[in-house]
Design a protein around this motif. Structure first.
Motif, PDB file in Angstrom:
ATOM      1  N   ILE A 152      -8.551  -0.814   2.337  1.00 24.77           N
ATOM      2  CA  ILE A 152      -7.872  -2.109   2.230  1.00 24.77           C
ATOM      3  C   ILE A 152      -7.993  -2.802   3.580  1.00 24.77           C
ATOM      4  O   ILE A 152      -7.495  -2.295   4.596  1.00 24.77           O
ATOM      5  CB  ILE A 152      -6.383  -1.945   1.863  1.00 24.77           C
ATOM      6  N   VAL A 212       0.839  -1.199   0.000  1.00 24.34           N
ATOM      7  CA  VAL A 212       0.000   0.000   0.000  1.00 24.34           C
ATOM      8  C   VAL A 212       0.878   1.255   0.000  1.00 24.34           C
ATOM      9  O   VAL A 212       0.588   2.241  -0.689  1.00 24.34           O
ATOM     10  CB  VAL A 212      -0.954   0.002   1.213  1.00 24.34           C
ATOM     11  N   LEU A 254      -5.037  -2.704  -6.643  1.00 22.26           N
ATOM     12  CA  LEU A 254      -4.957  -1.390  -5.998  1.00 22.26           C
ATOM     13  C   LEU A 254      -4.726  -0.291  -7.032  1.00 22.26           C
ATOM     14  O   LEU A 254      -5.277   0.814  -6.926  1.00 22.26           O
ATOM     15  CB  LEU A 254      -3.840  -1.400  -4.959  1.00 22.26           C
ATOM     16  N   LEU A 302      -5.888   6.460   1.190  1.00 23.16           N
ATOM     17  CA  LEU A 302      -5.786   4.999   1.300  1.00 23.16           C
ATOM     18  C   LEU A 302      -5.941   4.614   2.768  1.00 23.16           C
ATOM     19  O   LEU A 302      -5.132   5.010   3.616  1.00 23.16           O
ATOM     20  CB  LEU A 302      -4.437   4.510   0.765  1.00 23.16           C
ATOM     21  N   ILE A 349     -10.248  -4.948  -1.247  1.00 24.51           N
ATOM     22  CA  ILE A 349      -9.956  -3.578  -1.682  1.00 24.51           C
ATOM     23  C   ILE A 349     -11.249  -2.962  -2.195  1.00 24.51           C
ATOM     24  O   ILE A 349     -11.799  -3.404  -3.200  1.00 24.51           O
ATOM     25  CB  ILE A 349      -8.874  -3.566  -2.779  1.00 24.51           C
ATOM     26  N   TYR A 392      -5.900   1.673   5.381  1.00 23.60           N
ATOM     27  CA  TYR A 392      -5.462   0.288   5.544  1.00 23.60           C
ATOM     28  C   TYR A 392      -5.819  -0.212   6.942  1.00 23.60           C
ATOM     29  O   TYR A 392      -5.469   0.409   7.943  1.00 23.60           O
ATOM     30  CB  TYR A 392      -3.954   0.190   5.324  1.00 23.60           C
TER      31      TYR A 392
END
Length: 424
Positions: free
Chosen positions: A337, A282, A322, A296, A350, A298
């Protein structure tokens, strides 16, 4: 004391020399290139090393100390700073080991190595060894980002050269096999087979031959970009570098496709701590996401989980999914994610806030060279190969992929893999 302009002019002259040599190099003699790079970095010794298990073998080197003979010497990897370079899997540098936490490291205590900068080099997608530069004295100046980028791109060129050399060897072996096979085939079948082989070989040779000059252009572009003095030129460099990234992405996809079709992949099973692994993957997309103001998010597992799989193949799978999530999302969106651990498998999901996929296009999703009606939102390139490669690689990993998508509301791609990959 030399002026800043004269120092910069001297450094640029060294870059030109290296670029010229990179273009012309047709043998495995890298000594002159390493020597010029040592001058560029103000380092005493430069080494290209091959790593086999825990052995560190010197393939080629340059040293200002003419009495030093290192070629073909073998050392314990644990006694070198290259072990750290390979573990971190990126450029690693030390300005002065004597004043750092590495003062007790064998590379300093046994070999008196005080300053160091190195990068991993690859061959056929696997770790091959390192390109590294070191001195018995502290670095005359602190290593900066330009130095790291220079070592990164020089290491990338050597990796590309090793790939090309390996590929040429494979081609030579295949040509010998074809000569024997041609004698056994009927005329029509022989001609057809030969045409198909030549087509595949030509495409692969072109891809490999493109990478070296493109890497040189990319290196020079980055170095020249530091001299940009106005916003208009900076914008032009941005457009140029983005186009270069698109070309490298397409070459990478085509190489993967050729490799899958012509050289059956047997997974290499290794221990992978999945929380850290996905975090690193990532992290490689933070810059491209930031360019579109995409966040993003995670969410790792609550506790560490080590699985047995092929990290290289899994990286390609997650990269492609991704990359698509960012590519097809509009500006100022989010990508999520998440990981899940079940009894005999784990999953990586995802989720994006993109346009979603129309129901009538779902059956086309994993076919090669398929371009759907939705387009990238920032003029990114799309080859139509990404998800086809994902499907093929997941078969090697004994995995599956599920897709849930609602037009206008985004998509969820869920990769399911066994905790332990069993290879026949």
């Amino acid at each position: 004391m030399a002026s800043t302009n004269s120092i910069e002019e001297e450094r640029m002259n060294e870059i030109y020399k290296i670029t010229s040599l990179l273009i012309q190099t047709q043998s495995d003699d890298f000594k002159e290139i390493i020597g010029i790079a040592c001058g560029f970095l103000q380092m005493e010794t430069g080494i290209i090393a091959k790593i086999v298990d825990q052995d560190y073998q010197v393939l080629d080197f340059y040293s200002a100390n003419k009495e030093l003979q290192l070629k073909n010497q073998v050392f314990d990897l644990q006694d070198t700073f290259c072990e750290i370079t390979l573990t971190e899997n990126k450029v690693f540098d030390i300005d002065d080991a004597e004043t750092s936490h590495l003062k007790g490291h064998p590379c300093y205590s046994k070999f008196q190595t005080r300053s160091y900068i190195g990068v991993p080099i690859l061959s056929e997608g696997k770790k091959f060894g390192t390109l590294n530069f070191s001195s018995s004295y502290a670095s005359p100046k602190s290593f900066n980002q330009a130095d790291r980028d220079f070592v990164q791109y020089l290491g990338q060129w050597i990796s590309n050269y090793l790939d090309k050399r390996s590929f040429e060897k494979q081609i030579a072996e295949k040509n010998e096999q074809l000569l024997k096979l041609n004698q056994e085939l009927a005329d029509n079948n022989e001609n057809l087979y030969k045409i198909m082989q030549e087509k595949d070989q030509l495409s692969q040779i072109l891809l490999h031959d493109l990478k070296s000059p493109l890497s040189n252009i990319k290196m020079l572009s980055f170095l020249f970009e530091e001299m940009v003095t106005n916003s208009e030129t900076e914008e032009l460099f941005g457009i140029f570098n983005k186009s270069m990234q698109d070309v490298f992405h397409l070459i990478s996809q085509m190489e993967t496709l050729n490799s899958m079709e012509n050289n059956p992949v047997k997974p290499y099973v290794e221990d992978v701590e999945i929380n850290t692994f996905i975090k690193d993957v990532v992290g490689n997309f933070l810059k491209s996401a930031d360019e579109k103001q995409i966040t993003l998010n995670y969410e790792p597992l609550a506790s560490p989980l080590t699985i047995k799989t092929d990290s290289n193949l899994l990286t390609r799978v997650i990269n492609n999914i991704l990359s698509n999530a960012i590519k097809f999302s509009a500006f100022n969106k989010e990508v999520f994610i998440t990981l899940q651990n079940q009894e005999n498998q784990f999953s990586v999901s995802i989720r994006d806030e993109g346009p979603g996929i129309y129901p009538q296009e779902m059956d086309k999703l994993f076919k090669r060279f398929t371009l759907l009606s939705n387009k990238p939102t920032n003029n990114e390139s799309s080859s139509g190969l990404g998800l086809y490669i994902v499907k093929e690689l997941l078969e090697k990993l004994s995995g599956t992929i599920n897709v849930i998508s609602t037009p206008g509301q985004g998509s969820i791609f869920r990769v399911n893999l066994p905790l332990t990959l069993v290879v026949d």
